[in-house]
Design a protein around this motif. Structure first.
Motif, short mmCIF file in Angstrom:
data_model
loop_
_atom_site.label_atom_id
_atom_site.label_comp_id
_atom_site.label_asym_id
_atom_site.label_seq_id
_atom_site.Cartn_x
_atom_site.Cartn_y
_atom_site.Cartn_z
N GLY A 198 -9.15 -0.22 -5.47
CA GLY A 198 -8.00 0.62 -5.18
C GLY A 198 -7.54 0.47 -3.75
O GLY A 198 -8.24 -0.05 -2.89
N ALA A 199 -6.30 0.89 -3.49
CA ALA A 199 -5.72 0.86 -2.15
C ALA A 199 -4.94 2.15 -1.94
O ALA A 199 -4.50 2.79 -2.91
CB ALA A 199 -4.81 -0.35 -1.98
N GLY A 200 -4.77 2.52 -0.70
CA GLY A 200 -4.01 3.73 -0.39
C GLY A 200 -2.99 3.48 0.69
O GLY A 200 -3.18 2.62 1.54
N SER A 201 -1.88 4.22 0.66
CA SER A 201 -0.83 4.10 1.67
C SER A 201 -0.92 5.25 2.66
O SER A 201 -1.37 6.35 2.32
CB SER A 201 0.55 4.08 1.01
N LEU A 202 -0.49 4.99 3.89
CA LEU A 202 -0.53 6.02 4.91
C LEU A 202 0.62 7.01 4.73
O LEU A 202 1.61 6.71 4.07
CB LEU A 202 -0.43 5.37 6.30
N GLY A 203 0.48 8.17 5.33
CA GLY A 203 1.56 9.15 5.31
C GLY A 203 1.34 10.28 4.32
O GLY A 203 0.24 10.47 3.79
N LYS A 204 2.41 11.00 4.04
CA LYS A 204 2.36 12.15 3.13
C LYS A 204 3.14 11.84 1.87
O LYS A 204 4.24 11.29 1.91
CB LYS A 204 2.97 13.38 3.82
N ASP A 205 2.55 12.18 0.73
CA ASP A 205 3.19 11.93 -0.57
C ASP A 205 4.45 12.79 -0.68
O ASP A 205 4.39 14.02 -0.61
CB ASP A 205 2.22 12.27 -1.69
N THR A 206 5.61 12.14 -0.84
CA THR A 206 6.89 12.86 -0.91
C THR A 206 7.49 12.82 -2.32
O THR A 206 8.68 13.03 -2.49
CB THR A 206 7.90 12.23 0.07
N VAL B 109 5.00 4.57 -2.17
CA VAL B 109 4.97 6.00 -1.88
C VAL B 109 3.91 6.28 -0.81
O VAL B 109 2.77 5.84 -0.95
CB VAL B 109 4.64 6.80 -3.16
N PRO B 110 4.25 6.96 0.27
CA PRO B 110 3.26 7.27 1.31
C PRO B 110 2.22 8.27 0.82
O PRO B 110 2.50 9.11 -0.04
CB PRO B 110 4.12 7.84 2.45
N GLY B 111 1.01 8.16 1.35
CA GLY B 111 -0.04 9.09 1.00
C GLY B 111 -0.45 9.02 -0.46
O GLY B 111 -0.85 10.02 -1.05
N HIS B 112 -0.36 7.80 -1.06
CA HIS B 112 -0.65 7.69 -2.49
C HIS B 112 -1.70 6.60 -2.74
O HIS B 112 -1.84 5.67 -1.94
CB HIS B 112 0.63 7.37 -3.26
N ALA B 113 -2.43 6.72 -3.82
CA ALA B 113 -3.43 5.73 -4.21
C ALA B 113 -2.88 4.80 -5.27
O ALA B 113 -2.14 5.23 -6.16
CB ALA B 113 -4.68 6.44 -4.74
N TYR B 114 -3.20 3.54 -5.14
CA TYR B 114 -2.79 2.52 -6.13
C TYR B 114 -4.02 1.73 -6.57
O TYR B 114 -4.90 1.43 -5.75
CB TYR B 114 -1.78 1.55 -5.51
N SER B 115 -4.06 1.36 -7.82
CA SER B 115 -5.13 0.47 -8.27
C SER B 115 -4.72 -0.97 -8.00
O SER B 115 -3.55 -1.33 -8.10
CB SER B 115 -5.41 0.68 -9.76
N ILE B 116 -5.70 -1.80 -7.61
CA ILE B 116 -5.45 -3.21 -7.31
C ILE B 116 -5.72 -4.04 -8.57
O ILE B 116 -6.81 -3.98 -9.15
CB ILE B 116 -6.36 -3.70 -6.16
N LEU B 117 -4.72 -4.80 -8.99
CA LEU B 117 -4.86 -5.62 -10.19
C LEU B 117 -5.32 -7.04 -9.86
O LEU B 117 -6.08 -7.64 -10.62
CB LEU B 117 -3.52 -5.68 -10.94
N LYS B 118 -4.84 -7.58 -8.74
CA LYS B 118 -5.19 -8.95 -8.36
C LYS B 118 -5.29 -9.06 -6.85
O LYS B 118 -4.62 -8.31 -6.12
CB LYS B 118 -4.13 -9.96 -8.86
N VAL B 119 -6.09 -10.02 -6.40
CA VAL B 119 -6.21 -10.33 -4.97
C VAL B 119 -5.98 -11.83 -4.83
O VAL B 119 -6.56 -12.63 -5.55
CB VAL B 119 -7.62 -9.99 -4.43
N ARG B 120 -5.11 -12.23 -3.90
CA ARG B 120 -4.82 -13.64 -3.69
C ARG B 120 -4.83 -13.96 -2.19
O ARG B 120 -4.30 -13.21 -1.39
CB ARG B 120 -3.45 -14.02 -4.28
N ASN B 121 -5.43 -15.11 -1.85
CA ASN B 121 -5.37 -15.63 -0.48
C ASN B 121 -5.12 -17.12 -0.61
O ASN B 121 -6.05 -17.91 -0.76
CB ASN B 121 -6.67 -15.36 0.26
N MET B 122 -3.87 -17.52 -0.60
CA MET B 122 -3.49 -18.92 -0.80
C MET B 122 -2.36 -19.31 0.14
O MET B 122 -1.49 -18.48 0.44
CB MET B 122 -3.04 -19.17 -2.25
N GLY B 123 -2.37 -20.54 0.57
CA GLY B 123 -1.26 -21.06 1.37
C GLY B 123 -0.96 -20.27 2.62
O GLY B 123 0.17 -20.26 3.10
N GLY B 124 -1.97 -19.58 3.15
CA GLY B 124 -1.76 -18.78 4.35
C GLY B 124 -1.24 -17.38 4.07
O GLY B 124 -0.96 -16.62 5.00
#
Length: 254
Positions: free
Chosen positions: A180-188, A206-221
């Motif tokens: 999961g990942a979260g954004s900074l700030g207050k949920d509006t 959306v600020p101040g909200h949690a998101y589930s991570i579906l994929k992670v990629r590190n390619m081509g910089g």
């Protein structure tokens, strides 16, 4: 007398006079009879390309006794690493930064990447070739490659324990953990998921909200996260969004 004796007992050149040890004709004869005689030649002859190549064609270990200029010679070191990639460790600093020599070395022994220059440890082609030959080579590549899912999975498919070399995000992702990942700030947002502030709706995150991570990629910089969007009325519209021109500019990222 000396020639006949050394032809029969080439390693006894170690006890010969300096003049005999520096004689090219006698040196060539002794090395032809037993490559180990190379070790006892004069400093000058152990740095002579023709005699060095003769010894190396008989056994690559002769590079251990070769002079500095030969270790700094890409052609000679190419001959050496084509027989044993690990011998890259005997090359000069400049040759360890020679892309063609290093490619030859890692194609023979992937973990010889350990002895490549720092610059070439960041070269995608060099690193991929090394890992294809020996997944453990990931341990010697630049740390950013441990975040490359495709590269790590290739290593894991070859040898499962290679997952231990991956960054924590990929370890957890591959093992099936929920990320999961979260954004900074207050949920509006309101309860129906519609942003109250126009800038939040236009941004798509959306600020101040949690998101589930579906994929992670590190390619081509590029380091990308694919997040699950729970909102039905708006979504991310910036770089790498569904309509972003970056996908067409970098098609391999799809």
């Amino acid at each position: 007398m000396a020639m006949a004796f050394l032809q029969k007992y080439p390693l006894r050149i170690c006890d010969a006079t300096e003049a005999i040890q520096a004689n090219p004709k006698i040196a060539t004869m002794c090395v032809n009879a037993d490559w180990r005689a190379f070790k006892y030649l004069s400093d000058e002859l152990r740095d002579d390309p023709s005699i060095v190549e003769l010894a190396l064609r008989l056994d690559w270990h002769a590079i251990m006794y070769a002079g500095e200029s030969c270790r700094d010679n890409p052609g000679i070191m190419m001959l050496v690493v084509s027989q044993c990639g690990e011998a890259l460790k005997y090359a000069s600093e400049a040759v360890r930064d020679n892309r063609e020599v290093v490619l030859m070395a890692v194609s023979d022994q992937g973990d010889s990447l350990e002895h490549a220059s720092e610059r070439l440890k960041t070269d995608p082609q060099v690193v991929r070739l090394a890992i294809e030959e020996e997944p453990w080579a990931l341990n010697f590549a630049h740390p950013s490659f441990r975040e490359d899912r495709e590269l790590v999975m290739d290593a894991v498919n070859s040898k499962g324990w290679s997952l231990a070399l991956a960054c924590d995000k990929l370890k957890y992702n591959t093992a099936g953990f929920v990320l999961g990942a979260g954004s900074l700030g207050k949920d509006t947002t309101r309860t129906d998921g519609v942003a109250e502030k126009t800038e939040d709706k236009n941004n798509g995150i959306v600020p101040g909200h949690a998101y589930s991570i579906l994929k992670v990629r590190n390619m081509g910089g590029f380091k990308l996260l694919c997040l699950r969007n729970p909102w039905g009325s708006f979504e991310w519209k910036g770089d790498w969004s569904d309509s972003s021109p970056l996908w067409n500019k970098h098609p391999l990222m799809r």
